[in-house]
Every structure is written in structure tokens, then in C-alpha cells.
Design a protein around this motif. Structure first.
Motif, short mmCIF file in Angstrom:
data_model
loop_
_atom_site.label_atom_id
_atom_site.label_comp_id
_atom_site.label_asym_id
_atom_site.label_seq_id
_atom_site.Cartn_x
_atom_site.Cartn_y
_atom_site.Cartn_z
N ALA A 105 0.92 -0.84 0.46
CA ALA A 105 -0.27 0.34 -0.15
C ALA A 105 1.13 1.14 0.02
O ALA A 105 1.80 1.02 1.02
CB ALA A 105 -0.70 0.02 1.28
N ALA A 106 0.33 2.10 -0.26
CA ALA A 106 1.26 3.50 -0.73
C ALA A 106 0.13 4.53 -0.82
O ALA A 106 -0.87 4.75 -1.16
CB ALA A 106 2.18 3.57 -1.95
N LEU A 107 0.76 5.67 -0.52
CA LEU A 107 -0.37 6.72 0.03
C LEU A 107 0.74 8.18 0.23
O LEU A 107 2.12 7.95 1.01
CB LEU A 107 -1.36 7.10 1.57
CG LEU A 107 -2.38 8.02 1.95
CD1 LEU A 107 -2.85 7.95 0.97
CD2 LEU A 107 -2.82 7.69 2.88
N THR A 108 0.28 9.21 -0.68
CA THR A 108 1.26 10.28 -0.92
C THR A 108 0.21 11.47 -0.59
O THR A 108 -1.24 11.89 -0.55
CB THR A 108 1.51 10.72 -1.66
OG1 THR A 108 0.31 10.54 -3.37
CG2 THR A 108 2.58 9.00 -2.84
N ASN A 109 1.27 12.90 -0.16
CA ASN A 109 0.37 13.96 -0.11
C ASN A 109 -1.26 13.93 0.70
O ASN A 109 -1.66 14.30 0.91
CB ASN A 109 0.43 14.28 -0.92
CG ASN A 109 1.16 15.01 -2.02
OD1 ASN A 109 2.81 15.42 -1.45
ND2 ASN A 109 0.84 14.85 -3.24
N PHE A 110 -0.62 13.63 2.15
CA PHE A 110 -1.78 13.60 2.89
C PHE A 110 -1.77 14.26 4.83
O PHE A 110 -0.33 14.30 4.82
CB PHE A 110 -2.10 12.08 3.23
CG PHE A 110 -1.54 11.32 4.23
CD1 PHE A 110 -1.52 11.06 5.44
CD2 PHE A 110 -0.36 10.53 3.82
CE1 PHE A 110 -0.29 10.23 6.09
CE2 PHE A 110 0.69 10.45 4.20
CZ PHE A 110 0.30 9.62 5.41
N SER A 111 -2.47 14.41 5.11
CA SER A 111 -2.30 14.88 6.36
C SER A 111 -2.80 14.65 8.27
O SER A 111 -3.80 13.70 7.65
CB SER A 111 -3.12 16.86 6.62
OG SER A 111 -2.31 17.45 5.28
N VAL A 112 -2.49 14.49 9.03
CA VAL A 112 -3.01 14.12 9.97
C VAL A 112 -3.57 15.01 11.49
O VAL A 112 -2.43 15.93 11.29
CB VAL A 112 -2.14 12.84 10.53
CG1 VAL A 112 -0.73 13.14 11.25
CG2 VAL A 112 -3.08 12.47 11.74
N ALA A 113 -4.34 15.02 12.13
CA ALA A 113 -4.25 15.98 13.22
C ALA A 113 -3.89 16.22 14.50
O ALA A 113 -4.28 14.63 14.90
CB ALA A 113 -6.35 16.72 13.45
N THR A 114 -3.21 16.50 15.01
CA THR A 114 -2.49 16.19 15.86
C THR A 114 -2.90 16.79 17.27
O THR A 114 -2.85 15.78 18.53
CB THR A 114 -0.96 17.03 15.65
OG1 THR A 114 -0.33 17.71 15.16
CG2 THR A 114 0.18 15.87 14.40
N PHE A 115 -3.04 18.15 17.29
CA PHE A 115 -3.92 19.03 18.30
C PHE A 115 -4.39 19.43 17.51
O PHE A 115 -4.80 19.99 15.96
CB PHE A 115 -2.24 19.81 18.83
CG PHE A 115 -1.74 18.86 19.42
CD1 PHE A 115 -2.18 18.53 20.93
CD2 PHE A 115 -0.15 19.09 18.90
CE1 PHE A 115 -0.78 17.50 21.40
CE2 PHE A 115 0.47 18.15 19.27
CZ PHE A 115 0.75 17.82 20.68
N PRO A 116 -5.97 20.26 18.20
CA PRO A 116 -5.89 21.58 18.23
C PRO A 116 -6.12 21.78 16.73
O PRO A 116 -5.22 22.99 17.75
CB PRO A 116 -7.42 21.79 19.46
CG PRO A 116 -7.46 21.12 20.46
CD PRO A 116 -5.88 19.78 20.09
N GLU A 117 -6.58 22.65 15.81
CA GLU A 117 -6.25 23.52 15.10
C GLU A 117 -4.97 23.24 14.33
O GLU A 117 -4.15 24.50 13.97
CB GLU A 117 -6.66 24.97 15.52
CG GLU A 117 -8.38 25.01 16.23
CD GLU A 117 -8.66 26.33 16.55
OE1 GLU A 117 -7.12 27.45 16.80
OE2 GLU A 117 -9.04 26.46 16.63
N LYS A 118 -4.48 22.06 14.54
CA LYS A 118 -2.56 22.17 13.72
C LYS A 118 -2.91 20.29 13.16
O LYS A 118 -3.73 19.96 14.26
CB LYS A 118 -2.11 21.60 15.09
CG LYS A 118 -1.15 22.68 15.52
CD LYS A 118 -0.51 22.94 17.20
CE LYS A 118 -0.37 24.58 17.26
NZ LYS A 118 1.35 24.18 18.55
N GLN A 119 -2.33 20.29 11.98
CA GLN A 119 -1.85 19.23 11.54
C GLN A 119 -0.57 19.26 10.91
O GLN A 119 0.11 20.43 10.85
CB GLN A 119 -2.74 19.36 10.26
CG GLN A 119 -2.57 20.11 9.09
CD GLN A 119 -3.55 20.33 8.35
OE1 GLN A 119 -4.72 19.68 7.92
NE2 GLN A 119 -3.30 20.60 7.21
N LEU A 120 0.06 17.60 11.13
CA LEU A 120 1.24 17.19 9.93
C LEU A 120 1.01 17.00 8.93
O LEU A 120 0.25 16.51 8.15
CB LEU A 120 1.69 16.24 11.13
CG LEU A 120 2.72 15.47 10.70
CD1 LEU A 120 4.22 16.76 10.63
CD2 LEU A 120 3.12 14.18 11.70
N ASP A 121 1.45 17.46 7.87
CA ASP A 121 1.58 16.89 6.62
C ASP A 121 2.68 16.42 5.97
O ASP A 121 4.02 16.28 6.99
CB ASP A 121 1.80 18.53 5.34
CG ASP A 121 0.38 19.75 5.99
OD1 ASP A 121 -0.37 18.98 6.33
OD2 ASP A 121 0.69 20.82 5.92
#
Length: 291
Positions: A237-253
Motif C-alpha cells: 500500500a502507498a499513500l502520498t500528500n496527506f495530513s493528520v490532525a495532531t492537536f486542536p487546530e494543528k495538523q502534520l503534513d
């Protein structure tokens, strides 16, 4: 030879209305042939032909249909009617079948399908439909070829399209040994996968992710449906260019995530997992046992 022909219009069978019905054939001992059978049903139709050799007890048949299966709901079981009701078409599906079988001996005894008839059945066909709604979810396109011989099912060239989801599948299953094999490949859009996440905590974690590209998949599966301990899975499996929410109103790209995986003997193995975010590049291998 004894020729046979029939034609009628405005025929009603229960709640089913047949606009026109025509058939032709002949009896040339020991063969009975039905040719040119056609029926116009609402906006669809059925075309079929068959030949029965009475002496050899062989039946050969072909069929092409393009009508809405909902019209046959009254002849289905309650369970089948419920399942059929979850599918809607803007255009009727297309089904083509050609096959043959050996009918049981001409006696008054009721034939046993599994032991007497099923081993003689040979079928090849294909089906396709476009612009459908399945369980409330739109489906752009679905088609496949299928075959059945010696109680062995084969599904090939199955292609499913739903927006950016494009999946291909090939598989087979043996009714006598209960073993199956399958190979799935293609791209899976997040919106296509979300309806299958029923557990609340799984859905909550899924909602933390933002996907800009579909997931690329290549998965092989095998096993015995009578013993799920035999289940084996291998894939990538492979995934590119995605983000995950880490803290409220913040995300990790994140730039990409890819991995190989396998499951056998109730044992999961994750290999060559690679994650990248800018200059950060991580690799991981791991394993866990369900037992």
C-alpha cells in the motif's frame, strides 16, 4: 421436423408486464430447439436460445438481458428482495450468459442439484452496469467476466469505478474444497472506504486524516471459507500528500507512506514501512500475533 412459433403482446404474469413476447423453434428428434426467443419488458429486453438433446440429456443455452431486475422481485426470496432494494440503476444492467448442463435421468425422482446437476454445469458470461446507487452510495461503473465449470467459479477482469476509486479484481473459488483466491489492485479514495468503518473509535481516528490522493493498493488473498484460520493476505500500500490532525487546530503534513504487509497463521507482518516528511525519513518493520 416440426416447426414451432409463438407471438403475443400485453402479457401479464403476476405483477410483471411483458410488452411483447416471441419465440420460434423446431423439434427434430431427438433435439428440441428454441430460437429467437425475445421479450420486451418495460425499457429492457431478454433474448435467449436453447437446444435440448433428449437422448443425450444435454441442454445448451444462451441469454442476453438488459432489463431492471427489480421487476422480478416477486419471484425472489425475502432476503434477496431486501438486498436487491439497496441497488438502483439509471440504466438497466447488461447480462450475457452461455452455458450447458446435463439434465438428470427421465424419472419421477426429484433430482439432487448438488450431486447430479451442478457437476455438469458449464457457464461463461459477463455483466456490466453504469450510473448506479448501491446502498445509498453512487457507483459510476462495474463490469466483470465470470465462468463456472466442474463446480469451480472464476471471476476475471472485474473493474469498479467510483470517482477516484478505480479497482480491478480477479478471483476463483472451489465449491468442493471451499478454497478461494483473489487479487485486488488499484486506487481507493477515502470517501469510498469511509462507509465501511462502522466502529466509532475507528471512524473517529479516520476523521483525523485529510487525504489529497487516493490510496494505491495491491493485495492478494487466499484461504478456505470453512476455516478462516487458513486466511492468508499479502500486499503493498502507498499513500502520498496527506495530513493528520495532531492537536486542536494543528495538523502534520506528510509526503508519503508506503509499506508491505502479510497475514498468515494468525500472524501479521509489516515490512519496509517508509514514511517521509521533508527531510524526515523513517523506516519500520514489525509483527504481531492475533493468537
Amino acid at each position: 421436423a416440426l416447426p414451432i412459433s409463438a407471438r403475443t403482446a400485453g402479457l401479464h404474469v403476476g405483477k410483471l408486464s411483458i410488452d411483447t413476447l416471441a419465440a420460434g423453434g423446431d423439434w427434430r428428434a431427438p433435439r428440441l430447439s428454441v430460437k429467437g426467443f425475445s421479450a420486451q419488458i418495460a425499457s429492457g429486453r431478454v433474448d435467449a436460445a436453447a437446444e435440448l438433446d433428449v437422448a443425450a440429456r444435454t441442454l445448451i443455452f444462451t441469454n442476453f438481458s438488459s432489463f431492471d431486475p427489480h421487476l422480478l422481485a416477486d419471484w425472489l426470496t425475502e432476503k434477496a428482495r431486501v438486498q436487491l432494494a439497496t441497488v438502483l440503476w439509471t440504466r438497466p444492467p447488461i447480462l450475457e450468459i452461455a452455458g450447458a448442463l446435463t439434465v438428470p435421468s427421465w424419472t419421477n425422482k426429484m433430482a439432487d442439484w448438488r450431486d447430479e446437476i451442478a457437476p455438469t454445469v458449464r457457464i461463461n458470461g459477463q455483466f456490466a452496469f453504469t450510473n448506479a446507487v448501491v446502498a445509498g452510495r453512487p457507483l459510476d461503473f462495474l463490469q466483470a467476466h465470470f465462468g463456472y465449470t466442474n463446480q469451480f467459479w472464476k471471476l476475471s477482469d472485474l473493474e469498479l469505478v467510483q470517482r477516484h476509486t478505480r479497482l480491478e479484481f480477479d478471483g476463483d473459488a472451489d465449491e468442493t474444497t471451499h478454497y478461494f483466491n483473489g487479487h485486488l489492485r488499484g486506487t481507493l479514495e477515502a470517501a469510498s472506504a469511509r462507509p465501511f468503518l462502522t466502529a466509532s473509535n475507528l471512524t473517529l481516528n479516520f476523521d483525523r486524516f485529510s487525504f489529497h490522493q487516493p490510496l494505491a493498493l495491491d493485495v492478494a488473498v487466499r484461504g478456505n471459507w470453512r476455516d478462516w484460520n487458513t486466511l492468508g493476505v499479502t500486499g503493498q500500500a502507498a499513500l502520498t500528500n496527506f495530513s493528520v490532525a495532531t492537536f486542536p487546530e494543528k495538523q502534520l503534513d506528510l509526503d508519503f507512506l508506503r509499506a508491505g504487509f502479510s497475514y498468515t497463521n494468525q500472524f501479521w507482518n509489516l515490512s519496509d514501512l517508509e514514511l517521509a516528511q521533508g527531510r524526515t525519513q523513517l523506516q519500520f518493520d514489525g509483527e504481531t500475533s492475533d493468537a
